[in-house]
Scaffold this motif. Sequence first.
Motif, short mmCIF file in Angstrom:
data_model
loop_
_atom_site.label_atom_id
_atom_site.label_comp_id
_atom_site.label_asym_id
_atom_site.label_seq_id
_atom_site.Cartn_x
_atom_site.Cartn_y
_atom_site.Cartn_z
N ILE A 115 -3.10 6.51 4.13
CA ILE A 115 -2.82 7.12 2.84
C ILE A 115 -3.32 8.55 2.79
N ARG A 116 -4.50 8.79 3.34
CA ARG A 116 -5.04 10.15 3.34
C ARG A 116 -4.20 11.08 4.22
N GLN A 117 -3.59 10.55 5.26
CA GLN A 117 -2.70 11.36 6.08
C GLN A 117 -1.46 11.77 5.30
N THR A 118 -0.97 10.85 4.46
CA THR A 118 0.25 11.12 3.68
C THR A 118 -0.05 11.95 2.44
N PHE A 119 -1.14 11.60 1.76
CA PHE A 119 -1.53 12.30 0.54
C PHE A 119 -2.83 13.05 0.82
N ARG A 120 -2.73 14.24 1.25
CA ARG A 120 -3.93 15.01 1.58
C ARG A 120 -4.81 15.20 0.35
N ASP A 121 -6.11 15.08 0.58
CA ASP A 121 -7.11 15.23 -0.48
C ASP A 121 -7.07 14.09 -1.50
N ALA A 122 -6.37 13.01 -1.20
CA ALA A 122 -6.37 11.87 -2.12
C ALA A 122 -7.73 11.20 -2.16
N GLU A 123 -8.14 10.79 -3.34
CA GLU A 123 -9.37 10.01 -3.49
C GLU A 123 -8.99 8.53 -3.43
N VAL A 124 -9.48 7.84 -2.41
CA VAL A 124 -9.11 6.44 -2.19
C VAL A 124 -10.33 5.56 -2.43
N GLN A 125 -10.18 4.61 -3.33
CA GLN A 125 -11.24 3.63 -3.60
C GLN A 125 -10.73 2.23 -3.27
N VAL A 126 -11.55 1.45 -2.61
CA VAL A 126 -11.19 0.09 -2.25
C VAL A 126 -12.25 -0.85 -2.82
N GLU A 127 -11.83 -1.77 -3.67
CA GLU A 127 -12.75 -2.70 -4.31
C GLU A 127 -12.48 -4.11 -3.80
N PRO A 128 -13.50 -4.81 -3.33
CA PRO A 128 -13.29 -6.20 -2.90
C PRO A 128 -13.20 -7.14 -4.10
N GLY A 129 -12.46 -8.20 -3.94
CA GLY A 129 -12.35 -9.20 -4.99
C GLY A 129 -12.16 -10.58 -4.39
N LEU A 130 -12.29 -11.59 -5.24
CA LEU A 130 -12.10 -12.97 -4.80
C LEU A 130 -11.46 -13.73 -5.95
N VAL A 131 -10.29 -14.32 -5.68
CA VAL A 131 -9.62 -15.14 -6.69
C VAL A 131 -9.57 -16.57 -6.19
N SER A 132 -9.64 -17.52 -7.11
CA SER A 132 -9.78 -18.93 -6.73
C SER A 132 -8.87 -19.82 -7.56
N LEU A 133 -8.51 -20.95 -6.95
CA LEU A 133 -7.72 -21.98 -7.62
C LEU A 133 -8.37 -23.32 -7.35
N THR A 134 -8.41 -24.17 -8.35
CA THR A 134 -9.00 -25.50 -8.18
C THR A 134 -7.92 -26.57 -8.34
N GLY A 135 -8.17 -27.72 -7.74
CA GLY A 135 -7.23 -28.82 -7.84
C GLY A 135 -7.66 -29.96 -6.95
N THR A 136 -6.83 -31.00 -6.89
CA THR A 136 -7.10 -32.11 -6.00
C THR A 136 -6.84 -31.66 -4.56
N PRO A 137 -7.45 -32.30 -3.57
CA PRO A 137 -7.23 -31.88 -2.19
C PRO A 137 -5.75 -31.88 -1.80
N ARG A 138 -5.00 -32.89 -2.18
CA ARG A 138 -3.59 -32.98 -1.81
C ARG A 138 -2.76 -31.88 -2.49
N GLY A 139 -2.91 -31.77 -3.81
CA GLY A 139 -2.12 -30.77 -4.54
C GLY A 139 -2.47 -29.35 -4.14
N LEU A 140 -3.76 -29.11 -3.95
CA LEU A 140 -4.21 -27.77 -3.58
C LEU A 140 -3.76 -27.42 -2.16
N ALA A 141 -3.75 -28.41 -1.27
CA ALA A 141 -3.28 -28.17 0.10
C ALA A 141 -1.82 -27.74 0.09
N GLN A 142 -1.01 -28.37 -0.73
CA GLN A 142 0.40 -28.02 -0.82
C GLN A 142 0.57 -26.60 -1.37
#
Length: 300
Positions: free
Chosen positions: A222-249
């Motif tokens: 991105i910095r090569q394409t947009f010179r002087d761009a300010e790039v921020q990267v934020e980590p995240g974690l999203v989750s889903l709960t369910g029964t083992p069978r349904g969640l596996a599917q």
Amino acid sequence: MTMHEPSHIDSRWAQRLRRGEQPDAEDVREHLLAVHQRHAGFTEAIARGCRDAAGRNSYEWLAEAIDQARHRTVLDLACGSGVLAEICLQRHGDRVTLTGVDMSADELALARRRIPDPAVRLHQALAQRMDCVPDASMDVVLCHWALTLMDPIEPVLAEIRRVLRPNGTLAAIIDGEILSSPVYAAVHHVIYSAACNEYPCYGEADLGDSRVRTPEPLAALIRQTFRDAEVQVEPGLVSLTGTPRGLAQEATRFFYASFVLPMEARARVLADVQEVLSAHHGTDGQCRFDMPIHRLVAQL
């Protein structure tokens, strides 16, 4: 959304892998179109339900990149079935002008049913060539978990640069660090190991550009394409709960690798993923599937 059982996609891309040949960019696009034709909307089925500690799914987190004081024109790149565009419309209404671009006519049909408002413009086009979007016409470009599928990536970034106005913003959800979630890492290993067993060179010909799967190489591009761009990267974690069978599917359907597995191999994968999830169940019998993500925001 309830999804039916994934069908085996025997695309030209898969056929070449079976023969030990390296697919080209056209093979990849044909394969992706085939997946989204048979299973339009499949990515939203799990992505909408997975939420972070603040209660947001990844679409909602990405939509927060819109600054109502500065952003009047919004491009949803690879808009798919229109989930992100709908969220933007609900939050900002007629204060922003929304445009969506996707290469899949089947996904766009879902998006139009979801958003019948003709003021939301939806176009079928490749990300590498968005002739439907004028130069310097967008204040912000949003891309939900699709940059990792785009190859070659350099023309995509060049097109984003072309359509963005000076001081515009690019925001994207991209893959997170696999090892940051042991459950995700184990599920990923099961599915991709099965794909590699069916197609020995699968790991060498995965979809998209490998540089986009981790934030540092993508930020450098991105910095090569947009010179002087300010790039921020934020980590995240999203989750889903369910029964083992349904969640596996649900979890297995989210991986593109699952669509190239024959029925017998997919059945084994579902059993193995269910076993992985069962090992992490709570006292209520419910399991949790985590997906690590990053939100990248580039300010030009």
